[in-house]
Write a protein that holds these residues in place. Structure first.
Motif, PDB file in Angstrom:
ATOM      1  N   GLU A 169       0.857  -1.182   0.000  1.00  0.00           N
ATOM      2  CA  GLU A 169       0.000   0.000   0.000  1.00  0.00           C
ATOM      3  C   GLU A 169       0.891   1.229   0.000  1.00  0.00           C
ATOM      4  OE1 GLU A 169      -2.715   0.320   3.294  1.00  0.00           O
ATOM      5  OE2 GLU A 169      -3.600   2.162   2.490  1.00  0.00           O
ATOM      6  N   ILE A 170       0.622   2.120  -0.891  1.00  0.00           N
ATOM      7  CA  ILE A 170       1.441   3.332  -0.961  1.00  0.00           C
ATOM      8  C   ILE A 170       0.607   4.497  -0.452  1.00  0.00           C
ATOM      9  CG2 ILE A 170       2.654   4.927  -2.514  1.00  0.00           C
ATOM     10  CD1 ILE A 170       3.393   2.452  -4.162  1.00  0.00           C
ATOM     11  N   ILE A 171       1.100   5.157   0.538  1.00  0.00           N
ATOM     12  CA  ILE A 171       0.403   6.300   1.100  1.00  0.00           C
ATOM     13  C   ILE A 171       1.245   7.540   0.842  1.00  0.00           C
ATOM     14  CG2 ILE A 171      -0.496   7.305   3.245  1.00  0.00           C
ATOM     15  CD1 ILE A 171      -0.810   4.386   4.254  1.00  0.00           C
ATOM     16  N   SER A 172       0.712   8.438   0.049  1.00  0.00           N
ATOM     17  CA  SER A 172       1.492   9.649  -0.268  1.00  0.00           C
ATOM     18  C   SER A 172       0.998  10.832   0.554  1.00  0.00           C
ATOM     19  CB  SER A 172       1.357   9.993  -1.748  1.00  0.00           C
ATOM     20  OG  SER A 172       1.748   8.895  -2.524  1.00  0.00           O
TER      21      SER A 172
END
Ligand code: FMN
Length: 172
Positions: A169-172
């Protein structure tokens, strides 16, 4: 960006069938060298990598595992060579350090066209008398345990296709 290293990381798969072709000693030395260069906690390098390319000795190790774990026909997939990653049994980072080194071994092997798989059965039985006898024969220190073994050989078949789960999961 895709490059040769990333490609190697993405394409390596465990190989569980090996041909009779011998791995050149220089390639085994190179593979072991990549283990030596792996990260280790506080750079302690409290490990040893034992490369065994003698079929009789690999057979002896398999026989003793077969007996101790009651695993009929246990043969580590009949590899050309094995690398045993050991460290002091009670060293707190032994498991992590050896895992880093083993991954280097698998990746280096793959980059050279050599198949590999992690073999885990020695874990936890190194201090049984019959097992220790074989480890001693291989010059493995008496206070060391095997935290993993890399079985190595030229692939005799394509790897099984396996699924890799979504877990990023990529959280920016
Ligand atoms: C800690 C650990 C122990 C493993 N032990 C074994 C083993 O004893 N025998 C085996 O065939 N594969 C073993 N494997 C290999 C895994 O089964 C394999 O990495 C996994 O199925 C994913 O497949 P891949 O390596 O092709 O990506 C082990 C892997 C790890 C990380």
């Amino acid at each position: 960006m895709m490059n040769e290293v990333i490609k190697c990381l993405l394409e390596r798969r465990s190989i569980r069938a090996f041909s009779d072709k011998r791995i050149p000693l220089d390639d085994l030395k190179l593979i072991a060298e990549t283990a030596r260069m792996a990260p280790s906690a506080r750079n302690q390098q409290k490990w040893k990598f034992t490369v065994v390319r003698n079929a009789e000795l690999i057979g002896e190790l398999c026989s003793v595992i077969e007996k101790e774990l009651d695993r009929p026909d246990y043969d580590m997939y009949n590899p050309d060579a094995i690398i045993i990653a050991t460290a002091q049994t009670d060293y707190e980072f032994a498991k992590e350090d050896c895992a880093c080194a083993l991954e280097n071994i698998f990746l280096a092997a793959h980059s050279l066209g050599i198949g590999s798989v992690w073999i885990n059965q020695l874990r936890g039985i190194c201090d049984r008398e019959a097992v220790r006898q074989v480890l001693t024969k291989l010059n493995i220190p008496s206070d060391h345990s095997a935290f993993g073994v890399a079985a190595l050989g030229y692939p005799a078949q394509e790897h099984r296709s396996i699924s890799k789960l979504e877990c990023i999961e990529i959280i920016s």
